[in-house]
Design a protein around this motif. Structure first.
Motif, PDB file in Angstrom:
ATOM      1  N   LYS A 102       0.926  -1.205   0.048  1.00 23.66           N
ATOM      2  CA  LYS A 102      -0.140   0.004  -0.012  1.00 23.66           C
ATOM      3  C   LYS A 102       0.693   1.323   0.103  1.00 23.66           C
ATOM      4  O   LYS A 102       2.078   1.175   0.863  1.00 23.66           O
ATOM      5  N   GLU A 139      -4.326  -1.017  -7.591  1.00 21.05           N
ATOM      6  CA  GLU A 139      -5.664  -1.346  -7.105  1.00 21.05           C
ATOM      7  C   GLU A 139      -6.090  -0.053  -6.733  1.00 21.05           C
ATOM      8  O   GLU A 139      -5.677   0.534  -5.650  1.00 21.05           O
ATOM      9  N   ARG A 141      -9.150   2.256  -5.156  1.00 14.42           N
ATOM     10  CA  ARG A 141     -10.413   1.972  -4.486  1.00 14.42           C
ATOM     11  C   ARG A 141     -10.727   3.513  -3.971  1.00 14.42           C
ATOM     12  O   ARG A 141     -10.036   4.321  -3.546  1.00 14.42           O
ATOM     13  N   GLN A 142     -12.048   3.937  -3.900  1.00 14.14           N
ATOM     14  CA  GLN A 142     -12.512   5.071  -3.491  1.00 14.14           C
ATOM     15  C   GLN A 142     -12.527   4.817  -1.929  1.00 14.14           C
ATOM     16  O   GLN A 142     -13.029   3.854  -1.339  1.00 14.14           O
ATOM     17  N   LEU A 148      -8.688   8.543  -3.137  1.00 16.10           N
ATOM     18  CA  LEU A 148      -8.435   7.175  -3.764  1.00 16.10           C
ATOM     19  C   LEU A 148      -7.522   6.566  -2.767  1.00 16.10           C
ATOM     20  O   LEU A 148      -6.470   7.237  -2.476  1.00 16.10           O
ATOM     21  N   SER A 149      -7.836   5.273  -2.429  1.00 20.01           N
ATOM     22  CA  SER A 149      -6.597   4.434  -1.602  1.00 20.01           C
ATOM     23  C   SER A 149      -5.992   3.591  -2.550  1.00 20.01           C
ATOM     24  O   SER A 149      -6.717   2.847  -3.443  1.00 20.01           O
ATOM     25  N   LYS A 151      -3.099   0.742  -3.919  1.00 21.69           N
ATOM     26  CA  LYS A 151      -2.383  -0.493  -3.582  1.00 21.69           C
ATOM     27  C   LYS A 151      -1.473  -0.900  -4.906  1.00 21.69           C
ATOM     28  O   LYS A 151      -2.028  -1.104  -5.767  1.00 21.69           O
ATOM     29  N   ARG A 177      -6.664 -12.290  -5.075  1.00 27.45           N
ATOM     30  CA  ARG A 177      -7.581 -11.543  -5.590  1.00 27.45           C
ATOM     31  C   ARG A 177      -8.643 -12.466  -5.971  1.00 27.45           C
ATOM     32  O   ARG A 177      -8.252 -13.593  -6.840  1.00 27.45           O
ATOM     33  N   ASN A 216     -18.703  -1.996 -11.091  1.00 23.19           N
ATOM     34  CA  ASN A 216     -18.754  -1.640  -9.601  1.00 23.19           C
ATOM     35  C   ASN A 216     -17.897  -0.228  -9.642  1.00 23.19           C
ATOM     36  O   ASN A 216     -16.686  -0.331 -10.067  1.00 23.19           O
ATOM     37  N   ASN A 218     -16.732   1.333  -7.339  1.00 30.55           N
ATOM     38  CA  ASN A 218     -15.766   1.705  -6.376  1.00 30.55           C
ATOM     39  C   ASN A 218     -14.334   1.036  -6.342  1.00 30.55           C
ATOM     40  O   ASN A 218     -13.606   1.601  -5.383  1.00 30.55           O
ATOM     41  N   ILE A 219     -14.005   0.404  -7.443  1.00 30.50           N
ATOM     42  CA  ILE A 219     -12.847   0.029  -7.753  1.00 30.50           C
ATOM     43  C   ILE A 219     -12.444  -0.085  -9.214  1.00 30.50           C
ATOM     44  O   ILE A 219     -13.339  -0.156  -9.738  1.00 30.50           O
TER      45      ILE A 219
END
Length: 243
Positions: A102, A139, A141-142, A148-149, A151, A177, A216, A218-219
């Motif tokens: 991360k 990756e 992600r919201q 954004l997060s 990784k 995954r 999706n 969110n990702i």
């Protein structure tokens, strides 16, 4: 736009909002690119000299290792092509293990990538060197606050999927995954800042949703397949996950 060292040393950048601790002048990189066309075999020697002038010794050595490994044989994750539309492709990816790290707030992208390169270069519980797996995958992600997060992940080659070596760096982990169906398309160039990836994801989302597909929101996965010193015919992909 601010120049990024990741244009020439790493595969992709996570964000353009950070400063880099190891940044040569743009002119130096142009010189290296010119020499690539003239004396390709000497390019890594030139790169080491450049790095030695702008980076701490340990960091320069790590970057050199990462760049040089980009010229080795690489293993791409396998997928099944389900459907090819006019402007995108629908694929099925199986459940697979990836090695990930991360990016913490305030941390440079270069640091994150060098952690992953160290793992495949033998910094694990078995001192085992792994084949470079591709793509290098971000990756995105919201986050709960709207940001954004991030990784960063390397695909673990099939030979090591059943029993991958354990990272000895606490900030690196093995992640499984799940199987997923994605919508994607290829685009070229150096996708070296967050804006480029977001722009491509937005356009791909428009094309996919125009044909009444659900995703999706969110990702997303931002993927690069080429070594950093490949200047033409580069392959990048955004993966949007089918809902």
């Amino acid at each position: 736009m601010k120049y990024s060292f990741l244009h020439s040393v790493t595969l992709i950048s996570l964000s353009s909002s950070h400063t880099y601790t190891c940044s040569p002048l743009p002119g130096v990189v142009v010189l290296v690119k010119m020499m690539m066309g003239r004396v390709g075999g000497l390019l890594l020697v030139v790169l080491v000299v450049v790095l030695a002038t702008v980076c701490p010794a340990a960091r320069a050595a790590s970057v050199f290792t990462a760049v040089s490994r980009g010229f080795e044989t690489q293993e791409e994750i396998k997928f099944s092509s389900l459907r090819t539309a006019r402007n995108y492709e629908e694929r099925q990816y199986p459940e697979k293990k990836w090695v990930c790290s991360k990016q913490d707030p305030g941390e440079s992208q270069l640091t994150v990538f060098l952690r992953l390169f160290a793992y495949i270069d033998g910094k694990n519980d078995r001192n085992l060197e792994l084949v470079m797996g591709i793509p290098v995958s971000i990756e995105a992600r919201q986050g709960e606050a709207g940001g954004l997060s991030m990784k960063a992940c390397f695909f673990i080659p099939e030979k090591n999927q059943a029993n991958p070596p354990v990272p000895i760096d606490a900030s690196v982990s093995i992640v499984t995954r799940p199987a997923m169906t994605v919508f994607t398309r290829e685009f070229g160039g150096y996708a070296s800042d967050e804006h480029t990836w977001q722009e491509e994801a937005t356009e791909l989302m428009r094309l996919v949703q125009a044909e009444n597909n659900n995703i999706n929101p969110n990702i997303a996965f931002w993927n690069a397949y080429d070594p950093p010193l490949k200047f033409w015919g580069r392959r990048n992909e955004v993966w949007l996950v089918k809902a």
